[in-house]
Design an enzyme around this catalytic site. Sequence first.
Site, PDB file in Angstrom:
ATOM      1  N   ALA A 266      -0.372  -4.659  -3.652  1.00  0.00           N
ATOM      2  CA  ALA A 266      -1.296  -4.093  -4.625  1.00  0.00           C
ATOM      3  C   ALA A 266      -1.129  -2.586  -4.653  1.00  0.00           C
ATOM      4  O   ALA A 266      -0.439  -2.019  -3.814  1.00  0.00           O
ATOM      5  CB  ALA A 266      -2.735  -4.436  -4.254  1.00  0.00           C
ATOM      6  N   MET A 267      -1.789  -1.959  -5.636  1.00  0.00           N
ATOM      7  CA  MET A 267      -1.633  -0.513  -5.800  1.00  0.00           C
ATOM      8  C   MET A 267      -2.963   0.111  -6.220  1.00  0.00           C
ATOM      9  O   MET A 267      -3.631  -0.372  -7.133  1.00  0.00           O
ATOM     10  CB  MET A 267      -0.536  -0.246  -6.849  1.00  0.00           C
ATOM     11  CG  MET A 267      -0.334   1.227  -7.160  1.00  0.00           C
ATOM     12  SD  MET A 267       0.267   2.153  -5.715  1.00  0.00           S
ATOM     13  CE  MET A 267      -0.451   3.750  -6.045  1.00  0.00           C
ATOM     14  N   ASN A 269      -4.037   2.669  -7.926  1.00  0.00           N
ATOM     15  CA  ASN A 269      -4.175   3.592  -9.056  1.00  0.00           C
ATOM     16  C   ASN A 269      -5.646   3.902  -9.328  1.00  0.00           C
ATOM     17  O   ASN A 269      -6.486   3.015  -9.293  1.00  0.00           O
ATOM     18  CB  ASN A 269      -3.594   2.969 -10.328  1.00  0.00           C
ATOM     19  CG  ASN A 269      -2.290   2.276 -10.060  1.00  0.00           C
ATOM     20  OD1 ASN A 269      -1.328   2.899  -9.666  1.00  0.00           O
ATOM     21  ND2 ASN A 269      -2.265   0.952 -10.243  1.00  0.00           N
ATOM     22  N   HIS A 301      -8.785  -2.546   1.103  1.00  0.00           N
ATOM     23  CA  HIS A 301      -7.805  -1.485   1.356  1.00  0.00           C
ATOM     24  C   HIS A 301      -7.604  -0.624   0.096  1.00  0.00           C
ATOM     25  O   HIS A 301      -7.694   0.602   0.152  1.00  0.00           O
ATOM     26  CB  HIS A 301      -6.484  -2.109   1.803  1.00  0.00           C
ATOM     27  CG  HIS A 301      -5.378  -1.131   2.044  1.00  0.00           C
ATOM     28  ND1 HIS A 301      -5.038  -0.679   3.297  1.00  0.00           N
ATOM     29  CD2 HIS A 301      -4.531  -0.505   1.184  1.00  0.00           C
ATOM     30  CE1 HIS A 301      -4.042   0.176   3.206  1.00  0.00           C
ATOM     31  NE2 HIS A 301      -3.696   0.294   1.925  1.00  0.00           N
ATOM     32  N   GLU A 302      -7.343  -1.287  -1.019  1.00  0.00           N
ATOM     33  CA  GLU A 302      -7.085  -0.513  -2.248  1.00  0.00           C
ATOM     34  C   GLU A 302      -8.339   0.253  -2.670  1.00  0.00           C
ATOM     35  O   GLU A 302      -8.266   1.395  -3.115  1.00  0.00           O
ATOM     36  CB  GLU A 302      -6.609  -1.419  -3.385  1.00  0.00           C
ATOM     37  CG  GLU A 302      -5.387  -2.283  -3.074  1.00  0.00           C
ATOM     38  CD  GLU A 302      -4.219  -1.543  -2.457  1.00  0.00           C
ATOM     39  OE1 GLU A 302      -4.057  -0.338  -2.724  1.00  0.00           O
ATOM     40  OE2 GLU A 302      -3.465  -2.169  -1.682  1.00  0.00           O
ATOM     41  N   HIS A 305      -8.839   3.388  -0.659  1.00  0.00           N
ATOM     42  CA  HIS A 305      -7.941   4.480  -1.052  1.00  0.00           C
ATOM     43  C   HIS A 305      -8.604   5.447  -2.032  1.00  0.00           C
ATOM     44  O   HIS A 305      -8.144   6.573  -2.187  1.00  0.00           O
ATOM     45  CB  HIS A 305      -6.678   3.919  -1.715  1.00  0.00           C
ATOM     46  CG  HIS A 305      -5.530   3.659  -0.777  1.00  0.00           C
ATOM     47  ND1 HIS A 305      -5.133   4.559   0.183  1.00  0.00           N
ATOM     48  CD2 HIS A 305      -4.661   2.617  -0.688  1.00  0.00           C
ATOM     49  CE1 HIS A 305      -4.074   4.073   0.829  1.00  0.00           C
ATOM     50  NE2 HIS A 305      -3.773   2.888   0.325  1.00  0.00           N
ATOM     51  N   GLU A 324      -2.109   6.073   4.301  1.00  0.00           N
ATOM     52  CA  GLU A 324      -1.926   4.658   4.646  1.00  0.00           C
ATOM     53  C   GLU A 324      -2.456   4.327   6.042  1.00  0.00           C
ATOM     54  O   GLU A 324      -3.129   3.311   6.230  1.00  0.00           O
ATOM     55  CB  GLU A 324      -0.461   4.242   4.492  1.00  0.00           C
ATOM     56  CG  GLU A 324       0.059   4.318   3.049  1.00  0.00           C
ATOM     57  CD  GLU A 324      -0.768   3.502   2.052  1.00  0.00           C
ATOM     58  OE1 GLU A 324      -1.610   2.686   2.467  1.00  0.00           O
ATOM     59  OE2 GLU A 324      -0.581   3.712   0.834  1.00  0.00           O
TER      60      GLU A 324
HETATM   61  N1  B3K Z   1       0.115   2.441  -1.890  1.00  0.00           N
HETATM   62  C1  B3K Z   1       0.654   1.167  -2.246  1.00  0.00           C
HETATM   63  C2  B3K Z   1       2.051   0.968  -1.805  1.00  0.00           C
HETATM   64  C3  B3K Z   1       3.059   1.498  -2.733  1.00  0.00           C
HETATM   65  C4  B3K Z   1       4.456   1.089  -2.318  1.00  0.00           C
HETATM   66  C5  B3K Z   1       5.476   1.716  -3.178  1.00  0.00           C
HETATM   67  N2  B3K Z   1       6.822   1.317  -2.890  1.00  0.00           N
HETATM   68  C6  B3K Z   1      -0.177   0.044  -1.728  1.00  0.00           C
HETATM   69  C7  B3K Z   1      -1.039   0.376  -0.600  1.00  0.00           C
HETATM   70  O1  B3K Z   1      -0.625   0.726   0.474  1.00  0.00           O
HETATM   71  O2  B3K Z   1      -2.223   0.337  -0.781  1.00  0.00           O
HETATM   72 ZN    ZN Z   2      -2.404   1.591   1.143  1.00  0.00          ZN
END
Ligand code: B3K
Ligand code: ZN
Length: 884
Positions: A266-267, A269, A301-302, A305, A324
Amino acid sequence: MRDAQPKAIYLKNYQPPEYLIPETRLHFELHEEFALVHATLRLARRPGSSATSLRLHGEDLELLAIALNGRALVDGEYAVDDASLTLTGLAETVELQTTTRIRPQDNTALEGLYKSRAMFCTQCEAEGFRKITYFLDRPDVMSVFSVTIDADLERYPVLLSNGNRTAQSGLADARHRVVWEDPFPKPAYLFALVAGDLARVEDTFTTMSGRSVVLRIYVEEKDLGKCDHAMQSLKHAMRWDEEVYGREYDLDIFNIVAVDDFNMGAMENKSLNIFNTSCILASPETTTDVGFERVESIVAHEYFHNWSGNRVTCRDWFQLSLKEGFTVFRDAEFSADRGARDLKRIEDATLLRTAQFAEDGGPMAHPVRPDSFIEISNFYTLTVYEKGAAVVRMIHTLLGPERFRAGSDLYFERHDGQAVTCDDFVDAMQDSSGVDLSQFRRWYSQAGTPELAISGEYDADARTFALHVTQSCPATPGQPDKLPLVIPLAMGLLGDAGNLRLQLQGEPAGSELADNTHRVLEVNAAEQSFLFTDVPEKPVPSLLRGFSAPVRVRYDFSREDLCALMMRDGDGFARWDAGQQLMVQALGNLQTQRRDGEALALDPLLVDALGGLLRDEQLEPAVAAAMLALPGENTLAELASHAGGADVEGIHAAREHARGAIAGALGDELAGVYRRCRVSEEYAPVGEQIGRRTLANVCLSYLATLGEAQVALAATQLEAADNLTDRLAALQILAQYGEASQRESALQRFYDDWSHETLVVNQWLQLQAMLTVGDSLERVRALMEHPAFTLDNPNKVRAVVGAFASGNPTGFHRADGAGYGFLGGIVEILNRRNPQMAARLLVPLTKWRNYPAGRDAMREELQRLAALPDLSPDVYEVVSKSLA
Ligand code: B3K
Ligand code: ZN
């Protein structure tokens, strides 16, 4: 892909950007063959810089128009190559307008803007934004984005980006337009765009200050029924971050979108998290207990962030663990608070010991904050994530929860809206607590897994017990010599009647610690001793409780000591750990017997201890399950890599023998516990049920080694199950231990029943890739021909190729080397199509030094790959470093 050999970049060469981009306006025109991106960037020279030229990143872009301050530029006024756009003669502030054409439909690397099934989506971290438009694609350039998206109304009724939706309108030709504005400045890696025909579930969350936030999860219509767990998880995470960190969500809307084709989980954004469907959708029929827990922790987790990553971000990618490591620590604590803390520690310790220690001991070893890299995508590693989280945990342990929270408050307050470094994080912890963390910082710069060699000395006359501790750390590439680290060593002393009260020399007598049987020793020198006074009997030390540091501990425990710790220590993690050590010893002995041609005999002490666990009805089922499970083949291989290398066949045979011997000796107990633990209530992914299911399935899997009658239990379970956990466990047993015809018909039937559920089919594929009966490689090749398989979908590649290479050691390491050739062949294909996936799949081959039998064949396969033309930087880096 570049022509020249890819070059490393170094942390020590970091330079701030010459220009900043305070404002970014993007206008996307999405079409079926291509997309147009009109970008308007307000560029402002960084105070302190005198530069008049600027090199913007850009890859795979077709530049159609360019203007500065409204005037179109002509050839010679700018320069473009395959990685950049260079402008010269720039004033202090300028407005740059570009129009680029990109081809999301052909983007198989899944980085930048691409198509997943019928939808457009993005993945920009780390350096994918440069595949969308020319930009300063680096995290220390933070910009306020406004995004206009035009697309066909019928195909793409939902158009999303970060922030708030501020306008929408109809356009000619059955198209429509939506505008999104994100008030928070952010680096380009947090940009996101989604366009598709999506359904959604909606909920609301009221923040601690009373603001109402709309929460939406967008999925394909068919998956609407699988969003509830993720939504609940999100709300739990939002509340937890308020309660534990005082952090509140900062916009009025939070969106999550599920996509099928995604390189990782996942990401994060800003306000538009994009998830791999496998990490967001959950239902009893399609998701195992472990899957439910994974969804909860990744959603959290996301979400976390948003503060640890988005509001405060990384200055450069060497600092990746800043966000991270901290966020993994946060999600681990969240999971521990939501479930069972000891179990979470057991899972995390297993991951570190099995895979992160292997990384630390291999050719790609790097510090939590790497000094250099060729391709940053290769550094989304267990070291940066999991060891990074362990480093944050150690700060938490050294400071205690209150001072840690004060440090975190100071960190967020000091750096809100900034792009900062790991040192800034440690500074905040140090400044707010007054604890000197200067030596501790070595954890960020020093690679390798430290080892603590510990011995104990009891003096019956003086009633003292001394622990002598020596720390060392093996050399890693580029770091021959290591300095002592600060290592919090949580411990206790076990006596005949339980844990002893502790009095450490130097501590005020009668110390008023709430738990007087537990201490955290601060190990910080190469050699050190700790003396406990008033110790009434010779104790057994309980060491590294709760896995208090990511280190190896060596202590010469007798088998009886380990049994005592396993059955009676006051720390749940230490009990499990002692059991694992006893198992490792027992499995090692079996391997030796096998090698020496002797009859195999499993340690009776271990069998007795496991019998004791099975008879203990007070023991929580989930804990019993963890304690009954033998260390995995990869864990054993990692341990053996220190003792001359792993004998894959020997490990497998020893483990299978042990399973059979345990089942043979404890069949009645296992059958009793199996019956007692079956869950008859309706399925719910709650701790109590999960514990019972896990224990029942562990028992069943032991029982299955006994033969047909017990395998029949699995067949009955498969028929009766109302959930995927029990179904898959039973299917795995039938497939591994049943007759060939039983195996094939059970697998086929399962597929016929579930072929409409991609995520279930992926688990079915994975199960088969890990079967060790018959010719595994042939089975894997056949799976790749199955209509359910495609190399274009990362989940499928991971389920078949990834699971085979890292989850089927005897298949992958077969003596003729065909497993290596197979993996190399897939990497070769994916090298061009999806370099990130290709490089990640390669990892099992890089461990060639650990496998004496396959060493040459593994290295030769790497050499073959190294000689290929057109290696992506991703694959080039892994191949070249692992051969160095
Ligand atoms: N930050 C993203 C990971 C991106 C990986 C790019 N190759 C997911 C995470 O750690 O939450
Ligand atoms: Zn992360």
